[in-house]
Design a protein around this motif. Structure first.
Motif, PDB file in Angstrom:
ATOM      1  N   ASN A 176      28.946  -9.526 -17.560  1.00  0.00           N
ATOM      2  CA  ASN A 176      30.305 -10.005 -17.828  1.00  0.00           C
ATOM      3  C   ASN A 176      31.188  -8.952 -18.467  1.00  0.00           C
ATOM      4  O   ASN A 176      32.379  -8.855 -18.157  1.00  0.00           O
ATOM      5  CB  ASN A 176      30.252 -11.217 -18.774  1.00  0.00           C
ATOM      6  N   ALA A 177      30.595  -8.193 -19.419  1.00  0.00           N
ATOM      7  CA  ALA A 177      31.439  -7.293 -20.213  1.00  0.00           C
ATOM      8  C   ALA A 177      30.591  -6.218 -20.859  1.00  0.00           C
ATOM      9  O   ALA A 177      29.378  -6.388 -21.029  1.00  0.00           O
ATOM     10  CB  ALA A 177      32.144  -8.099 -21.315  1.00  0.00           C
ATOM     11  N   THR A 178      31.230  -5.105 -21.195  1.00  0.00           N
ATOM     12  CA  THR A 178      30.582  -4.110 -22.047  1.00  0.00           C
ATOM     13  C   THR A 178      31.295  -4.112 -23.394  1.00  0.00           C
ATOM     14  O   THR A 178      32.512  -4.345 -23.471  1.00  0.00           O
ATOM     15  CB  THR A 178      30.660  -2.677 -21.470  1.00  0.00           C
ATOM     16  N   VAL A 179      30.532  -3.824 -24.424  1.00  0.00           N
ATOM     17  CA  VAL A 179      31.103  -3.721 -25.776  1.00  0.00           C
ATOM     18  C   VAL A 179      30.488  -2.485 -26.431  1.00  0.00           C
ATOM     19  O   VAL A 179      29.402  -2.047 -26.027  1.00  0.00           O
ATOM     20  CB  VAL A 179      30.792  -4.976 -26.641  1.00  0.00           C
ATOM     21  N   PRO A 180      31.150  -1.917 -27.433  1.00  0.00           N
ATOM     22  CA  PRO A 180      30.505  -0.834 -28.179  1.00  0.00           C
ATOM     23  C   PRO A 180      29.171  -1.342 -28.736  1.00  0.00           C
ATOM     24  O   PRO A 180      29.052  -2.512 -29.130  1.00  0.00           O
ATOM     25  CB  PRO A 180      31.501  -0.546 -29.307  1.00  0.00           C
ATOM     26  N   ALA A 181      28.156  -0.449 -28.739  1.00  0.00           N
ATOM     27  CA  ALA A 181      26.806  -0.871 -29.114  1.00  0.00           C
ATOM     28  C   ALA A 181      26.790  -1.609 -30.461  1.00  0.00           C
ATOM     29  O   ALA A 181      26.073  -2.604 -30.626  1.00  0.00           O
ATOM     30  CB  ALA A 181      25.884   0.344 -29.152  1.00  0.00           C
ATOM     31  N   ALA A 182      27.611  -1.168 -31.409  1.00  0.00           N
ATOM     32  CA  ALA A 182      27.605  -1.782 -32.747  1.00  0.00           C
ATOM     33  C   ALA A 182      28.119  -3.224 -32.719  1.00  0.00           C
ATOM     34  O   ALA A 182      27.887  -3.981 -33.665  1.00  0.00           O
ATOM     35  CB  ALA A 182      28.448  -0.939 -33.703  1.00  0.00           C
ATOM     36  N   GLN A 183      28.827  -3.585 -31.637  1.00  0.00           N
ATOM     37  CA  GLN A 183      29.379  -4.955 -31.570  1.00  0.00           C
ATOM     38  C   GLN A 183      28.560  -5.896 -30.682  1.00  0.00           C
ATOM     39  O   GLN A 183      28.979  -7.035 -30.435  1.00  0.00           O
ATOM     40  CB  GLN A 183      30.822  -4.895 -31.055  1.00  0.00           C
ATOM     41  N   LEU A 184      27.409  -5.428 -30.184  1.00  0.00           N
ATOM     42  CA  LEU A 184      26.648  -6.246 -29.235  1.00  0.00           C
ATOM     43  C   LEU A 184      26.218  -7.579 -29.861  1.00  0.00           C
ATOM     44  O   LEU A 184      26.376  -8.640 -29.257  1.00  0.00           O
ATOM     45  CB  LEU A 184      25.419  -5.465 -28.733  1.00  0.00           C
ATOM     46  N   GLY A 185      25.693  -7.518 -31.095  1.00  0.00           N
ATOM     47  CA  GLY A 185      25.208  -8.733 -31.750  1.00  0.00           C
ATOM     48  C   GLY A 185      26.333  -9.736 -31.974  1.00  0.00           C
ATOM     49  O   GLY A 185      26.174 -10.933 -31.701  1.00  0.00           O
ATOM     50  N   SER A 186      27.477  -9.273 -32.434  1.00  0.00           N
ATOM     51  CA  SER A 186      28.571 -10.211 -32.714  1.00  0.00           C
ATOM     52  C   SER A 186      29.160 -10.764 -31.422  1.00  0.00           C
ATOM     53  O   SER A 186      29.531 -11.944 -31.355  1.00  0.00           O
ATOM     54  CB  SER A 186      29.644  -9.556 -33.591  1.00  0.00           C
ATOM     55  N   ALA A 187      29.221  -9.940 -30.372  1.00  0.00           N
ATOM     56  CA  ALA A 187      29.743 -10.437 -29.088  1.00  0.00           C
ATOM     57  C   ALA A 187      28.818 -11.505 -28.530  1.00  0.00           C
ATOM     58  O   ALA A 187      29.269 -12.531 -27.997  1.00  0.00           O
ATOM     59  CB  ALA A 187      29.888  -9.281 -28.105  1.00  0.00           C
ATOM     60  N   ALA A 188      27.494 -11.276 -28.658  1.00  0.00           N
ATOM     61  CA  ALA A 188      26.535 -12.269 -28.174  1.00  0.00           C
ATOM     62  C   ALA A 188      26.625 -13.545 -29.004  1.00  0.00           C
ATOM     63  O   ALA A 188      26.599 -14.659 -28.461  1.00  0.00           O
ATOM     64  CB  ALA A 188      25.117 -11.698 -28.224  1.00  0.00           C
ATOM     65  N   ALA A 189      26.750 -13.388 -30.324  1.00  0.00           N
ATOM     66  CA  ALA A 189      26.827 -14.563 -31.200  1.00  0.00           C
ATOM     67  C   ALA A 189      28.039 -15.416 -30.840  1.00  0.00           C
ATOM     68  O   ALA A 189      27.962 -16.650 -30.808  1.00  0.00           O
ATOM     69  CB  ALA A 189      26.893 -14.118 -32.661  1.00  0.00           C
ATOM     70  N   GLU A 190      29.147 -14.766 -30.542  1.00  0.00           N
ATOM     71  CA  GLU A 190      30.358 -15.529 -30.229  1.00  0.00           C
ATOM     72  C   GLU A 190      30.155 -16.373 -28.970  1.00  0.00           C
ATOM     73  O   GLU A 190      30.477 -17.568 -28.957  1.00  0.00           O
ATOM     74  CB  GLU A 190      31.532 -14.564 -30.037  1.00  0.00           C
ATOM     75  N   ILE A 191      29.563 -15.777 -27.918  1.00  0.00           N
ATOM     76  CA  ILE A 191      29.429 -16.526 -26.663  1.00  0.00           C
ATOM     77  C   ILE A 191      28.385 -17.640 -26.792  1.00  0.00           C
ATOM     78  O   ILE A 191      28.600 -18.753 -26.306  1.00  0.00           O
ATOM     79  CB  ILE A 191      29.155 -15.595 -25.459  1.00  0.00           C
ATOM     80  N   VAL A 192      27.263 -17.367 -27.497  1.00  0.00           N
ATOM     81  CA  VAL A 192      26.259 -18.442 -27.601  1.00  0.00           C
ATOM     82  C   VAL A 192      26.776 -19.590 -28.472  1.00  0.00           C
ATOM     83  O   VAL A 192      26.493 -20.753 -28.196  1.00  0.00           O
ATOM     84  CB  VAL A 192      24.868 -17.941 -28.091  1.00  0.00           C
ATOM     85  N   GLN A 193      27.578 -19.267 -29.484  1.00  0.00           N
ATOM     86  CA  GLN A 193      28.130 -20.349 -30.315  1.00  0.00           C
ATOM     87  C   GLN A 193      29.105 -21.204 -29.506  1.00  0.00           C
ATOM     88  O   GLN A 193      29.134 -22.430 -29.616  1.00  0.00           O
ATOM     89  CB  GLN A 193      28.793 -19.774 -31.562  1.00  0.00           C
ATOM     90  N   ARG A 194      29.907 -20.546 -28.672  1.00  0.00           N
ATOM     91  CA  ARG A 194      30.836 -21.308 -27.819  1.00  0.00           C
ATOM     92  C   ARG A 194      30.059 -22.201 -26.864  1.00  0.00           C
ATOM     93  O   ARG A 194      30.387 -23.373 -26.683  1.00  0.00           O
ATOM     94  CB  ARG A 194      31.720 -20.356 -27.012  1.00  0.00           C
ATOM     95  N   LEU A 195      29.018 -21.639 -26.234  1.00  0.00           N
ATOM     96  CA  LEU A 195      28.227 -22.428 -25.281  1.00  0.00           C
ATOM     97  C   LEU A 195      27.525 -23.585 -25.992  1.00  0.00           C
ATOM     98  O   LEU A 195      27.424 -24.692 -25.451  1.00  0.00           O
ATOM     99  CB  LEU A 195      27.207 -21.538 -24.565  1.00  0.00           C
ATOM    100  N   ALA A 196      27.052 -23.342 -27.215  1.00  0.00           N
ATOM    101  CA  ALA A 196      26.334 -24.396 -27.960  1.00  0.00           C
ATOM    102  C   ALA A 196      27.259 -25.566 -28.308  1.00  0.00           C
ATOM    103  O   ALA A 196      26.792 -26.685 -28.514  1.00  0.00           O
ATOM    104  CB  ALA A 196      25.711 -23.812 -29.223  1.00  0.00           C
TER     105      ALA A 196
END
Ligand code: COA
Length: 255
Positions: A176-196
């Motif tokens: 879906n998207a690329t993010v700077p490596a340092a932001q991978l965890g927060s980007a993943a957290a945002e999408i899983v929280q939305r899906l949850a």
């Protein structure tokens, strides 16, 4: 049981972390067993609304443990849990999200074809060097990859092991998207929280409408038969020996 898979469950999110960083998270039968057990249990667990797959350290995963391939080829190892794992991915009705940094080799890439949302760190690199190891594609990737990115690109990935950059992976529809490596965890957290927070019944019904798990798992069976046959070929023995000896394989004696 293995401590190379870390699992956690919080706020509707089951996180499965491949955690063998000294071996680039190369996956062993024991690791596949935990992953398969967790995915199968998540299907029935009302507390799990979304599943996040991650890798610890620099790499997402270097794919199947090549030492275990060699052992299986010599008749001393089992591949049963990898089949359980890929089928559990295909049969899973809950949203699967992957957050990928560094190398994603072999099953590290083919598992992404079963995910519903894939986020890549900008250093991610996807590759499927099955033929380079004298093997054939697995996890229904010989069906799903050409369908996703077209035959020519899929053939380069599968037959030549051509690596794909994070940018190309997004452009080709592998992520879906690329993010700077340092932001991978927060980007993943945002999408899983939305899906949850989404209604789970409607999510599950939508996933079922979008995917035909029966066709995918039947294709896995066809691939698995070829895979097992190739695994014990002289070419594959040369591939595994060359990896252990840190040299390039020489396939010219074989035809
Ligand atoms: N199976 C078993 N061990 C593996 C492995 C694998 N798939 N991938 C990496 N390792 C081990 C290496 O043997 C090495 O072990 P050592 O420290 O005991 O020597 C350790 O993990 C680190 O790997 P290394 O190759 O030194 O790291 P790198 O950063 O130079 O390269 C990769 C990383 C992923 C490019 C490289 O390890 C690689 O090509 N691995 C094989 C990938 C593969 O073909 N997988 C099968 C796909 S079907």
């Amino acid at each position: 049981m293995t401590d190379h898979i870390k699992t956690s469950k919080a706020e509707g999110v089951l996180t499965l972390m491949m955690d063998r960083p000294d071996k680039k998270n190369a996956l062993t039968d024991a690791m596949y067993k935990v992953l398969a057990d967790q995915l199968e249990a998540a299907q029935e667990d009302g507390e799990v609304r979304v599943i996040l797959i991650r890798g610890a350290g620099e790499a997402f995963t270097a794919g199947n443990d090549i030492g275990e391939f060699a052992a299986a080829a010599a008749g001393g190892g089992a591949l049963g849990n990898v089949v359980r794992f890929i089928k559990a991915l295909a049969n899973n009705d809950k949203p699967l999200v992957a957050a990928v940094q560094g190398r994603a080799v072999g099953v590290g890439t083919t598992m992404l074809l079963h995910c519903d949302h894939v986020i890549l760190a900008d250093d991610a690199q996807l590759s499927t060097p099955f033929v380079s190891l004298a093997l054939v594609p697995e996890a229904a990737s010989s069906l799903l990859l050409p369908a996703r990115i077209g035959h020519l690109r899929a053939f380069s990935m599968l037959a030549l092991g051509e690596p794909v950059s994070a940018g190309d992976a997004v452009a080709w529809g592998l992520a879906n998207a690329t993010v700077p490596a340092a932001q991978l965890g927060s980007a993943a957290a945002e999408i899983v929280q939305r899906l949850a927070r989404q209604p789970l019944g409607a999510l599950i019904a939508t996933k079922r409408l979008m995917r035909d798990a029966g066709t995918v798992t039947a294709h896995m069976d066809v691939e698995s038969a070829q895979f097992v046959a190739r695994l014990s070929s002289p070419e594959a023995r040369e591939a595994f020996m060359a990896f252990a000896q840190r040299r390039a394989p020489d396939y010219t004696p074989f035809r």
